[in-house]
Design an enzyme around this catalytic site. Structure first.
Site, mmCIF file in Angstrom:
data_model
loop_
_atom_site.group_PDB
_atom_site.id
_atom_site.type_symbol
_atom_site.label_atom_id
_atom_site.label_comp_id
_atom_site.label_asym_id
_atom_site.label_seq_id
_atom_site.Cartn_x
_atom_site.Cartn_y
_atom_site.Cartn_z
ATOM 1 C CD GLU A 1 17.583 -42.968 -18.635
ATOM 2 O OE1 GLU A 1 18.797 -42.864 -18.872
ATOM 3 O OE2 GLU A 1 17.132 -43.714 -17.757
ATOM 4 N NE ARG B 1 21.462 -45.396 -9.299
ATOM 5 C CZ ARG B 1 21.756 -44.221 -9.882
ATOM 6 N NH1 ARG B 1 20.796 -43.505 -10.460
ATOM 7 N NH2 ARG B 1 22.989 -43.761 -9.881
ATOM 8 C CE LYS C 1 25.034 -45.401 -13.043
ATOM 9 N NZ LYS C 1 24.656 -44.566 -14.197
#
Length: 416
Positions: A298, A160, A262
């Site tokens: 989210e 990721r 992220k």
């Protein structure tokens, strides 16, 4: 371009440590585990897109083979004292060591070493400070009965980070370097890992543009850094259900943006809405999509799941939702237990009509939702108690993470 970023000096050799410290005696096996191997040429990263390669070349940041070297000197430290493991909470505790690796245009090699945990220095013109060129990851290490330490799916975090690095035009460590650096940092700080069942060692890898850059362009230098902290529950409620406020006029991400990685910038943007919600007594905020304003996305730092009968649904990953490692793991565990799991658009109406709702994330693992408030109306699940399915998934996943059950998924990495 002159390298304007200055990081802390290398870890002092044992001979220069205070007289109260002495070199730790390492067995051959310990040395093998703690010392990252020197590779002449680390495996190439997956090739960036043509567009990204052109951007990198155009800004004098070449894509090149990633190599790493590391030096480690670990001084013996006393056992941890005066920590109430039963009430540690989720906050920063300064530990002993951090891992630091740097990459520059002139020396495109990530060279890493352990350093004493402490502040770092960067130029005020650093890319991360001026243009937000930075990523972070989060994973945990657990103490297992018998003296072993378990990591949970660290390669997923490495992959990721690579995906996020390509999006932000940064070089990234290979999966091998990432995992070995995590192992090295955890072992150097293993006295800070809570006893089995009392919490975990939270691991925070960072990748940032530390080099000075005035114009808008990729930085000429990058820093890969890992620090750790012992933690307990993220929400003060622990496994007790949390109460969410659905935001109708604030959005976390937009199509084509960076919501699916992220990026550090994804999180500052939710602080205002989160603070306002907490001031009203809510635990956190649940965000909707910015186009239709009716589909779930989210919570501030968690993925969300909706349970109806034997069906478990969660918003699909399509650029605005982070592909959470815990999210992926919960899907795998649930399917192995016979649940029908769907990744798709989930509407507010489905949320309101759900039997159970829960959040997932590295920090929270699984957190049951006791209620959601939408347009000033509150909807409660299971009378505000933890649902049976939520409890079942939480128990099964945490047993895997802590090594108290057989890891048939092959997700844990054991170190000692």
């Amino acid at each position: 371009m002159e390298n304007a970023a200055v990081l802390p000096t290398s870890l002092r050799s044992a001979a220069h440590l205070p007289s109260s410290s002495s070199p730790i005696r390492l067995t051959a096996a310990d040395s093998q585990r703690l010392l990252l191997p020197r590779f002449a040429d680390f495996r190439r990263l997956p090739s960036p897109s043509l567009k990204l390669r052109k951007q990198l070349v155009g800004n004098a940041v070449p894509v090149s083979p990633m190599r790493c070297s590391a030096s480690v000197s670990v001084a013996e430290t006393p056992e941890v004292k005066d920590i109430d493991w039963d009430n540690i909470g989720f906050g920063l505790v300064n530990t002993d060591y951090m891992y630091v690796a740097k990459w520059t245009v002139g020396d495109p090699v990530f060279k890493g070493q352990l350093q004493r945990f402490g502040n770092i220095e960067v130029s005020p013109a650093a890319g991360v400070l001026n243009y937000g060129q930075g990523l972070f990851e989060g994973l945990k290490a657990y103490n297992k009965d018998g003296g072993k330490i378990l990591l949970f799916r660290p390669e997923e975090n490495a992959l990721r980070m690579q995906m996020g690095a390509e999006r932000l035009c940064m070089p990234a460590p290979t999966v091998e370097q990432f995992v070995e650096a995590v192992k090295t940092t955890v072992l150097a700080n293993k006295r800070w890992i809570p006893p089995a069942g009392k919490g975990s060692l939270y691991i925070r890898p960072l990748l940032m543009g530390s080099g000075a850059i005035l114009g808008l362009a990729p930085a000429p230098e990058y820093t890969f850094l890992i620090y750790v902290s012992p933690v307990g529950n993220y929400f003060k409620e622990g496994l007790s259900p949390i109460n969410l406020l659905i935001a109708t006029d604030v959005h976390r991400a937009t199509p084509g943006g960076t919501g699916g990685i992220k990026s550090i910038g994804n999180y500052a943007s939710v602080l205002k809405a989160q603070a306002a919600a907490k001031a009203k007594g809510y635990s956190d905020v649940l965000y909707l999509d910015c186009v239709n304003k009716k589909y779930l996305e989210e919570v501030s730092s968690c993925n969300i799941f909706v349970v109806k009968g034997n069906n478990i649904s969660t918003p699909e990953v399509k650029g605005t939702i982070l592909p959470g490692v815990t999210r992926k793991s919960v899907i795998g565990v649930a399917r192995s237990q016979g649940f029908e799991v769907e990744e798709r658009s989930v509407s507010v109406e489905e949320l309101i009509d759900a039997d159970e709702v829960f959040c997932t994330g590295t920090a929270v693992v699984i957190s049951p939702v006791g209620s959601v408030t939408y347009d000033d109306k509150r909807y409660t699940y299971k009378d505000g108690k933890t649902g049976t399915i939520t409890q079942q998934l939480y128990s099964d996943l945490t047993r895997l993470q802590m090594g108290t059950t057989e890891d048939i998924m092959k997700w844990t990495v054991e170190i000692s």
